[in-house]
Write an enzyme that holds these catalytic residues in place. Structure first.
Site, mmCIF file in Angstrom:
data_model
loop_
_atom_site.group_PDB
_atom_site.id
_atom_site.type_symbol
_atom_site.label_atom_id
_atom_site.label_comp_id
_atom_site.label_asym_id
_atom_site.label_seq_id
_atom_site.Cartn_x
_atom_site.Cartn_y
_atom_site.Cartn_z
ATOM 1 N N GLU A 94 42.288 42.548 53.686
ATOM 2 C CA GLU A 94 42.589 41.114 53.602
ATOM 3 C C GLU A 94 43.546 40.961 52.432
ATOM 4 O O GLU A 94 43.128 41.076 51.269
ATOM 5 C CB GLU A 94 41.294 40.325 53.359
ATOM 6 N N CYS A 138 44.711 32.972 49.021
ATOM 7 C CA CYS A 138 45.662 33.830 49.741
ATOM 8 C C CYS A 138 46.297 33.124 50.933
ATOM 9 O O CYS A 138 47.432 33.401 51.290
ATOM 10 C CB CYS A 138 44.934 35.072 50.219
ATOM 11 N N ASN A 165 39.612 35.878 43.182
ATOM 12 C CA ASN A 165 39.707 34.424 43.368
ATOM 13 C C ASN A 165 38.468 33.796 43.987
ATOM 14 O O ASN A 165 38.149 32.651 43.742
ATOM 15 C CB ASN A 165 40.954 34.093 44.170
ATOM 16 N N GLU A 170 37.915 39.662 59.224
ATOM 17 C CA GLU A 170 36.574 39.388 58.687
ATOM 18 C C GLU A 170 36.038 38.174 59.425
ATOM 19 O O GLU A 170 36.812 37.395 60.005
ATOM 20 C CB GLU A 170 36.637 39.138 57.166
HETATM 21 O O1 TXE Z 1 44.384 41.759 43.732
HETATM 22 P P1 TXE Z 1 44.611 43.257 43.321
HETATM 23 P P2 TXE Z 1 43.792 40.652 42.778
HETATM 24 C C1 TXE Z 1 44.904 38.577 47.496
HETATM 25 C C2 TXE Z 1 45.811 37.495 46.997
HETATM 26 C C3 TXE Z 1 46.466 38.175 45.810
HETATM 27 C C4 TXE Z 1 45.395 39.128 45.320
HETATM 28 C C5 TXE Z 1 44.775 38.617 44.050
HETATM 29 O O2 TXE Z 1 46.730 37.104 47.976
HETATM 30 O O3 TXE Z 1 47.587 38.911 46.299
HETATM 31 O O4 TXE Z 1 44.397 39.216 46.333
HETATM 32 O O5 TXE Z 1 43.630 39.397 43.735
HETATM 33 C C6 TXE Z 1 41.292 46.921 43.077
HETATM 34 N N1 TXE Z 1 42.752 51.604 44.608
HETATM 35 N N2 TXE Z 1 43.836 37.963 48.247
HETATM 36 O O6 TXE Z 1 44.826 40.415 41.724
HETATM 37 O O7 TXE Z 1 45.276 43.446 42.016
HETATM 38 C C7 TXE Z 1 41.185 45.991 41.900
HETATM 39 O O8 TXE Z 1 40.391 46.582 40.875
HETATM 40 C C8 TXE Z 1 41.579 50.961 44.742
HETATM 41 C C9 TXE Z 1 43.882 38.048 49.696
HETATM 42 O O9 TXE Z 1 42.411 41.067 42.353
HETATM 43 O O10 TXE Z 1 45.235 43.837 44.518
HETATM 44 C C10 TXE Z 1 40.520 44.765 42.524
HETATM 45 O O11 TXE Z 1 39.128 44.950 42.598
HETATM 46 N N3 TXE Z 1 41.324 49.726 44.260
HETATM 47 C C11 TXE Z 1 42.598 37.620 50.318
HETATM 48 C C12 TXE Z 1 41.077 44.749 43.929
HETATM 49 O O12 TXE Z 1 41.583 46.063 44.172
HETATM 50 C C13 TXE Z 1 42.328 49.094 43.614
HETATM 51 C C14 TXE Z 1 41.963 36.437 49.705
HETATM 52 C C15 TXE Z 1 42.187 43.729 44.152
HETATM 53 O O13 TXE Z 1 43.124 43.887 43.126
HETATM 54 C C16 TXE Z 1 43.595 49.672 43.436
HETATM 55 C C17 TXE Z 1 41.946 36.532 48.281
HETATM 56 C C18 TXE Z 1 43.790 50.994 43.967
HETATM 57 N N4 TXE Z 1 44.952 51.640 43.853
HETATM 58 C C19 TXE Z 1 42.914 37.234 47.579
HETATM 59 N N5 TXE Z 1 44.390 48.787 42.747
HETATM 60 C C20 TXE Z 1 42.617 37.450 51.811
HETATM 61 N N6 TXE Z 1 43.676 37.789 52.532
HETATM 62 O O14 TXE Z 1 41.605 37.038 52.333
HETATM 63 C C21 TXE Z 1 43.626 47.697 42.523
HETATM 64 N N7 TXE Z 1 42.390 47.876 43.025
#
Ligand code: TXE
Length: 500
Positions: free
Chosen positions: A262, A296, A165, A474
């Site tokens: 995060e 998020c 995002n 962070e």
């Molecule tokens: O997350 P995903 P997304 C959160 C937001 C939402 C999510 C959206 O709330 O829930 O992020 O982003 C990698 N082992 N935040 O859909 O699917 C994957 O390739 C290692 C919170 O991308 O969880 C990607 O690069 N890596 C935030 C990354 O993890 C793995 C602010 C995230 O994927 C993996 C912004 C695994 N098993 C968004 N599985 C905050 N709190 O600041 C996936 N990935």
């Protein structure tokens, strides 16, 4: 969307060449032989192909970072800071170019990416560059004949994993503190938004970052897992969903890596009757629909005191009606495209469930009927009122433009309901009552609470979640602790006298 105001370099679907990795200071071909496409969310046309990093590629990137670690961590902090400051200047000079690429890859409105995405990343980099020469340890006099010093040392190679995002902001929020402390990094952007991390690598290199200090590998969870398992990586920092955080924590545990997470949220935005109602309505709109709701920290549970509830709900519809949904590159667009078809389908499922519930559908939730938008992932911002805490779309993170409005009667009641969640990322309270503002802020179980504001995250203050919204922080001074480790050195000035 033929009359798109796309920047010239992106006008055709194959404007960009196949994107490589970035290893040891240069673009580098992956050896996996696998590629994936990154799509333009506004049309679902391919922007370009991207090389997928396999095990050998991740090994090479980690080896590069390990090789670079010695010289980078030994460099005087002021010299590290000078490199990072030059990168800040380049980021700001190239803001609009980087914003355009971010809009192309994320579908977010250009009016947002030009104002926020690059700038909030550059600001954090500037903040940590400013801290470089303040990093220090401690000294303890231990009379009569000893003293101790505490050295603050970097961890080594940091594996960083980004979400889709805020791609370049996340890459900067993770690399800035890591690098300023003398660590090196292997960064994996989300597979849905791989492009701007490569630009950041170029910019760091142009600013004088030595080869291997910041590397970029591309790919999906498979590549992420190669990082979280890698014995050469000392720490993992992830931005992503809560479920991903749990999976990464389990993998990182095998080699006992440091972790920072995060994660997701379902944050409360609480409006009391004495608040400035027009400002509170504006905040609720911003806290639900900025970046198409893909934020998020969003205040997606809007609790409104009964005395003003009807007026508050009545004010929402007309305001949402005026919001401009359209081509992310149109400067007038306020709501762009969601990141992917799959994500749009997920958001639609929540909207359908909300419509089928006892909630009152106030506005939105449909796909726009503009034929120019038909190929993209567009949905009209939605508001549901008279919601109850048990509804799935009120409990679960949707990560799309769907606002839930809930009435409440008393402060104690709304606090109990606001805290009744496994998340704890953020929240807000709108009131003119100073004492109540702080009572509510103190009582909310969340890492950030805004009083009469929303989604403001200055680099000086820590950012992160309670409960299942994250681990660690962070930004802020505290984050230095997450990228360094302490060594106590005890010096005996006398003669060792043993007990045997
Ligand atoms: O997350 P995903 P997304 C959160 C937001 C939402 C999510 C959206 O709330 O829930 O992020 O982003 C990698 N082992 N935040 O859909 O699917 C994957 O390739 C290692 C919170 O991308 O969880 C990607 O690069 N890596 C935030 C990354 O993890 C793995 C602010 C995230 O994927 C993996 C912004 C695994 N098993 C968004 N599985 C905050 N709190 O600041 C996936 N990935």
């Amino acid at each position: 969307m033929s009359n798109r105001s796309l920047p010239t370099e992106y006008r055709t679907g194959t404007a960009l060449p196949t994107q490589q990795l970035f290893v040891h200071g240069v673009p580098a071909d992956a050896t996996s032989g696998e590629t994936f496409a990154t799509l333009d969310p506004a049309t679902n046309d391919p922007i370009c192909e991207v090389q997928h990093a396999g095990e050998a590629d991740v090994d090479r990137a980690v080896a590069s970072a390990r090789e670079a670690f010695g010289a980078w961590s030994a460099m005087p902090a002021v010299e590290r800071a000078r490199v990072l400051r030059r990168a800040v200047d380049i980021l700001r000079a190239r803001n609009d170019e980087l914003a355009a690429l971010e809009t192309l890859d994320t579908g977010k409105p250009i009016q947002e990416t030009q104002a926020v995405d690059v700038a909030t990343g550059a600001d954090v980099l500037e903040y940590y560059a400013g801290l470089a020469q303040t990093l220090h340890g401690d000294h303890f006099d231990l009379p009569p004949d000893a003293f101790a010093i505490v050295r603050r040392e970097p961890l080594g190679v940091v594996g960083a994993i980004g979400a889709w995002n805020y791609p370049i902001q996340i890459a900067l929020w993770k690399s800035a503190p890591a690098l300023v402390c003398g660590n090196t990094m292997v960064f994996k952007p989300a597979e849905l938004t791989p492009l701007t991390a490569l630009k950041l690598a170029e910019i760091y290199t142009e600013a004088g970052l030595p080869p291997g200090v910041f590397n970029v590998v591309q790919g999906d969870a498979r590549t992420g897992r190669l990082l979280t398992h890698h014995p050469g990586i000392a720490k993992v920092t992830l931005t992503g969903e809560a479920g991903t955080g749990k999976a990464v924590m389990a993998d990182a545990a095998k080699t006992l890596k440091h972790v920072t997470f995060e994660l997701g949220g379902k944050s409360p935005l609480i409006v009391f009757a004495d608040a400035d109602q027009e400002a509170a309505v504006s905040a609720a709109l911003a806290a639900n629909f900025y970046s198409g709701g893909e934020v998020c920290t969003n205040g997606t549970r809007v609790f409104v005191e009964r005395a003003v509830y009807d007026d508050f709900v009545s004010a929402l519809g007309p305001r949402v009606q005026t919001m401009r949904v359209g081509d992310p590159f149109d400067p007038a667009t306020q709501v762009g495209a969601l990141i992917s078809r799959d994500h749009l389908a997920k958001v639609k499922r929540y909207v359908d469930a909300a419509r089928a519930s006892n909630a009152t559908h106030v506005i939105g939730g449909d796909v726009p009927n503009d034929p120019a938008l038909a190929r993209g992932n567009f949905i009209m911002p939605a508001v549901f009122a008279d919601c109850t805490d048990d509804m799935a779309f009120v409990r679960e993170e949707i990560f799309g433009p769907v606002m839930a409005v809930l009435p409440f009667a008393t402060e104690d009641e709304v606090l109990a309901r606001a805290n009744a969640t496994d998340f704890g990322l953020a929240g807000a309270v709108f009131t003119r009552d100073f004492a109540r503002a702080h009572r509510v802020a103190n009582a909310l179980q969340a890492g950030t609470v805004w009083i009469n504001d929303y989604n403001v995250t200055p680099p000086e203050v820590p950012f992160g979640g309670y409960k299942q919204s994250g681990l660690g922080r962070e930004n802020g001074l505290q984050t230095i602790e997450a990228f360094t480790q302490l060594k106590t050195i005890y010096a005996n000035l006398g003669r060792f006298e043993g007990p045997y």
